[in-house]
Design a protein around this motif. Structure first.
Motif, PDB file in Angstrom:
ATOM      1  N   VAL A   1      29.025  22.981  34.062  1.00  0.00           N
ATOM      2  CA  VAL A   1      30.111  23.741  34.408  1.00  0.00           C
ATOM      3  C   VAL A   1      29.244  24.908  35.182  1.00  0.00           C
ATOM      4  O   VAL A   1      28.445  25.806  34.747  1.00  0.00           O
ATOM      5  CB  VAL A   1      30.915  24.290  33.287  1.00  0.00           C
ATOM      6  CG1 VAL A   1      31.975  25.398  34.117  1.00  0.00           C
ATOM      7  CG2 VAL A   1      31.554  23.111  32.659  1.00  0.00           C
ATOM      8  N   VAL A   2      29.758  25.040  36.443  1.00  0.00           N
ATOM      9  CA  VAL A   2      29.044  26.254  37.296  1.00  0.00           C
ATOM     10  C   VAL A   2      30.157  27.247  37.765  1.00  0.00           C
ATOM     11  O   VAL A   2      29.997  28.378  38.265  1.00  0.00           O
ATOM     12  CB  VAL A   2      28.480  25.668  38.784  1.00  0.00           C
ATOM     13  CG1 VAL A   2      27.203  24.789  38.459  1.00  0.00           C
ATOM     14  CG2 VAL A   2      29.319  24.834  39.568  1.00  0.00           C
ATOM     15  N   VAL A   3      31.464  26.948  37.663  1.00  0.00           N
ATOM     16  CA  VAL A   3      32.727  28.034  37.798  1.00  0.00           C
ATOM     17  C   VAL A   3      33.496  27.588  36.628  1.00  0.00           C
ATOM     18  O   VAL A   3      33.976  26.473  36.739  1.00  0.00           O
ATOM     19  CB  VAL A   3      33.234  27.673  39.145  1.00  0.00           C
ATOM     20  CG1 VAL A   3      34.479  28.590  39.376  1.00  0.00           C
ATOM     21  CG2 VAL A   3      32.174  27.980  40.041  1.00  0.00           C
ATOM     22  N   ASP A   4      33.840  28.768  35.850  1.00  0.00           N
ATOM     23  CA  ASP A   4      34.812  28.581  34.782  1.00  0.00           C
ATOM     24  C   ASP A   4      36.049  29.227  35.326  1.00  0.00           C
ATOM     25  O   ASP A   4      36.420  29.772  36.595  1.00  0.00           O
ATOM     26  CB  ASP A   4      34.404  29.131  33.367  1.00  0.00           C
ATOM     27  CG  ASP A   4      34.012  30.827  33.626  1.00  0.00           C
ATOM     28  OD1 ASP A   4      34.388  31.370  34.924  1.00  0.00           O
ATOM     29  OD2 ASP A   4      33.600  31.506  32.723  1.00  0.00           O
ATOM     30  N   LYS A   5      37.132  29.310  34.523  1.00  0.00           N
ATOM     31  CA  LYS A   5      38.573  29.677  34.901  1.00  0.00           C
ATOM     32  C   LYS A   5      38.445  31.181  35.426  1.00  0.00           C
ATOM     33  O   LYS A   5      39.164  31.409  36.412  1.00  0.00           O
ATOM     34  CB  LYS A   5      39.662  29.535  33.674  1.00  0.00           C
ATOM     35  CG  LYS A   5      40.907  30.204  33.995  1.00  0.00           C
ATOM     36  CD  LYS A   5      41.767  30.217  32.613  1.00  0.00           C
ATOM     37  CE  LYS A   5      43.022  30.654  33.049  1.00  0.00           C
ATOM     38  NZ  LYS A   5      44.007  30.675  31.867  1.00  0.00           N
ATOM     39  N   MET A   6      37.762  31.954  34.846  1.00  0.00           N
ATOM     40  CA  MET A   6      37.765  33.328  35.405  1.00  0.00           C
ATOM     41  C   MET A   6      36.855  33.634  36.614  1.00  0.00           C
ATOM     42  O   MET A   6      37.490  34.212  37.276  1.00  0.00           O
ATOM     43  CB  MET A   6      36.962  34.232  34.076  1.00  0.00           C
ATOM     44  CG  MET A   6      37.798  34.697  32.844  1.00  0.00           C
ATOM     45  SD  MET A   6      39.450  35.274  33.434  1.00  0.00           S
ATOM     46  CE  MET A   6      39.190  36.854  34.114  1.00  0.00           C
ATOM     47  N   ALA A   7      35.765  32.775  36.721  1.00  0.00           N
ATOM     48  CA  ALA A   7      35.131  32.691  38.109  1.00  0.00           C
ATOM     49  C   ALA A   7      36.157  32.239  39.219  1.00  0.00           C
ATOM     50  O   ALA A   7      35.866  32.884  40.247  1.00  0.00           O
ATOM     51  CB  ALA A   7      33.752  31.981  37.764  1.00  0.00           C
ATOM     52  N   MET A   8      36.857  31.212  38.982  1.00  0.00           N
ATOM     53  CA  MET A   8      37.855  30.599  39.884  1.00  0.00           C
ATOM     54  C   MET A   8      38.750  31.724  40.291  1.00  0.00           C
ATOM     55  O   MET A   8      39.136  31.938  41.384  1.00  0.00           O
ATOM     56  CB  MET A   8      38.200  29.423  39.481  1.00  0.00           C
ATOM     57  CG  MET A   8      39.194  28.944  40.458  1.00  0.00           C
ATOM     58  SD  MET A   8      39.909  27.310  39.989  1.00  0.00           S
ATOM     59  CE  MET A   8      38.582  25.953  39.731  1.00  0.00           C
ATOM     60  N   GLN A   9      39.174  32.363  39.407  1.00  0.00           N
ATOM     61  CA  GLN A   9      40.367  33.394  39.674  1.00  0.00           C
ATOM     62  C   GLN A   9      39.502  34.558  40.566  1.00  0.00           C
ATOM     63  O   GLN A   9      40.344  35.152  41.515  1.00  0.00           O
ATOM     64  CB  GLN A   9      40.931  33.940  38.216  1.00  0.00           C
ATOM     65  CG  GLN A   9      41.800  32.797  37.552  1.00  0.00           C
ATOM     66  CD  GLN A   9      42.297  33.573  36.242  1.00  0.00           C
ATOM     67  OE1 GLN A   9      42.013  34.543  35.841  1.00  0.00           O
ATOM     68  NE2 GLN A   9      43.287  32.999  35.719  1.00  0.00           N
ATOM     69  N   ARG A  10      38.449  35.129  40.247  1.00  0.00           N
ATOM     70  CA  ARG A  10      37.879  36.019  40.821  1.00  0.00           C
ATOM     71  C   ARG A  10      37.680  35.634  42.305  1.00  0.00           C
ATOM     72  O   ARG A  10      37.838  36.180  43.151  1.00  0.00           O
ATOM     73  CB  ARG A  10      36.693  36.482  40.162  1.00  0.00           C
ATOM     74  CG  ARG A  10      36.741  37.397  39.009  1.00  0.00           C
ATOM     75  CD  ARG A  10      35.394  38.030  38.337  1.00  0.00           C
ATOM     76  NE  ARG A  10      34.566  37.086  38.090  1.00  0.00           N
ATOM     77  CZ  ARG A  10      34.487  36.373  36.783  1.00  0.00           C
ATOM     78  NH1 ARG A  10      35.144  37.167  35.822  1.00  0.00           N
ATOM     79  NH2 ARG A  10      33.520  35.710  36.577  1.00  0.00           N
ATOM     80  N   ALA A  11      37.149  34.468  42.366  1.00  0.00           N
ATOM     81  CA  ALA A  11      36.962  33.840  43.909  1.00  0.00           C
ATOM     82  C   ALA A  11      38.075  34.046  44.714  1.00  0.00           C
ATOM     83  O   ALA A  11      38.052  34.134  45.823  1.00  0.00           O
ATOM     84  CB  ALA A  11      36.149  32.476  43.727  1.00  0.00           C
ATOM     85  N   LEU A  12      39.223  33.149  43.975  1.00  0.00           N
ATOM     86  CA  LEU A  12      40.370  33.189  44.708  1.00  0.00           C
ATOM     87  C   LEU A  12      40.971  34.761  44.883  1.00  0.00           C
ATOM     88  O   LEU A  12      41.529  34.788  46.272  1.00  0.00           O
ATOM     89  CB  LEU A  12      41.621  32.368  44.036  1.00  0.00           C
ATOM     90  CG  LEU A  12      41.006  30.663  44.264  1.00  0.00           C
ATOM     91  CD1 LEU A  12      41.938  30.176  43.133  1.00  0.00           C
ATOM     92  CD2 LEU A  12      40.850  30.041  45.412  1.00  0.00           C
ATOM     93  N   THR A  13      40.630  35.548  44.288  1.00  0.00           N
ATOM     94  CA  THR A  13      41.247  36.894  44.414  1.00  0.00           C
ATOM     95  C   THR A  13      40.392  37.623  45.535  1.00  0.00           C
ATOM     96  O   THR A  13      41.047  38.193  46.431  1.00  0.00           O
ATOM     97  CB  THR A  13      41.259  37.678  43.185  1.00  0.00           C
ATOM     98  OG1 THR A  13      41.940  37.146  42.019  1.00  0.00           O
ATOM     99  CG2 THR A  13      41.709  39.242  43.646  1.00  0.00           C
ATOM    100  N   ARG A  14      39.123  37.193  45.455  1.00  0.00           N
ATOM    101  CA  ARG A  14      38.287  37.839  46.672  1.00  0.00           C
ATOM    102  C   ARG A  14      38.815  37.209  47.996  1.00  0.00           C
ATOM    103  O   ARG A  14      38.864  37.836  49.018  1.00  0.00           O
ATOM    104  CB  ARG A  14      36.753  37.564  46.255  1.00  0.00           C
ATOM    105  CG  ARG A  14      35.851  38.195  47.324  1.00  0.00           C
ATOM    106  CD  ARG A  14      34.238  38.008  47.099  1.00  0.00           C
ATOM    107  NE  ARG A  14      34.101  36.881  46.149  1.00  0.00           N
ATOM    108  CZ  ARG A  14      33.761  35.583  46.614  1.00  0.00           C
ATOM    109  NH1 ARG A  14      33.895  35.401  47.864  1.00  0.00           N
ATOM    110  NH2 ARG A  14      33.442  34.851  45.787  1.00  0.00           N
TER     111      ARG A  14
END
Length: 175
Positions: free
Chosen positions: A4-17
């Protein structure tokens, strides 16, 4: 074997950015249409549109784009699905954000450009991807990238979204 290289929180942060970058680049959301490439790109597009609506207090249309009949690696039939889920949409003079989950060779995006031509002539098209893994075969680059994940050609990227997979994650899988 997978990692796993992107978890739920990392995905949310990426989409927010990505959402903030879209607002900045477009100077707001006026005249904006988001096209989500079927399948997972649609769900990512809807998430971006929801964030745009919360930040800018204006609804941005999301259209599901099916590029199947433009793929050069798929046999085509008369039963190929419609290009867009909204027959009434016109992209004439619109600012289009094209959303996909993974940018790899660029062939899906090439197909998307052909599909978009059926829907009108936008003022501009910008590409947003959750993952850019490199290995381009065509001169295509994303304007908005959630995460660059360099991979080997023997690895596979698996994006999972809660809406259809029951969880949000990105994994690298050895073939």
């Amino acid at each position: 074997m997978s990692k796993v290289v992107v978890d739920k929180m990392a995905m949310q942060r990426a989409l927010t950015r990505i959402t903030y970058e879209i607002i900045e680049k477009n100077k707001g959301v006026n005249n904006l249409v988001i096209l989500g490439i079927k399948t997972r790109g649609v769900y990512l597009a809807k998430r971006i549109a929801n964030r745009l609506q919360k930040l800018e207090n204006k609804e941005v249309p999301v259209v599901q784009l099916d590029v199947t009949k433009y793929r050069d690696d798929v046999k085509h039939t008369a039963d190929d699905p419609k290009v867009a889920d909204d027959d009434k949409i016109s992209l004439d003079n619109k600012n289009v954000i094209l959303v996909d989950d993974v940018l790899f060779t660029g062939r899906t995006i090439k197909s998307a450009f052909s599909a978009i031509s059926e829907l009108g002539r936008p003022d501009n098209i910008r590409l947003a991807v959750l993952i850019d893994r490199g290995h381009r075969e065509l001169p295509i680059r994303a304007d908005f990238v959630g995460k660059n994940i360099p991979t080997s050609r023997t690895e596979k990227i698996k994006v999972q979204v809660n809406e259809i997979d029951g969880k949000d994650s990105v994994e690298i899988i050895d073939k």
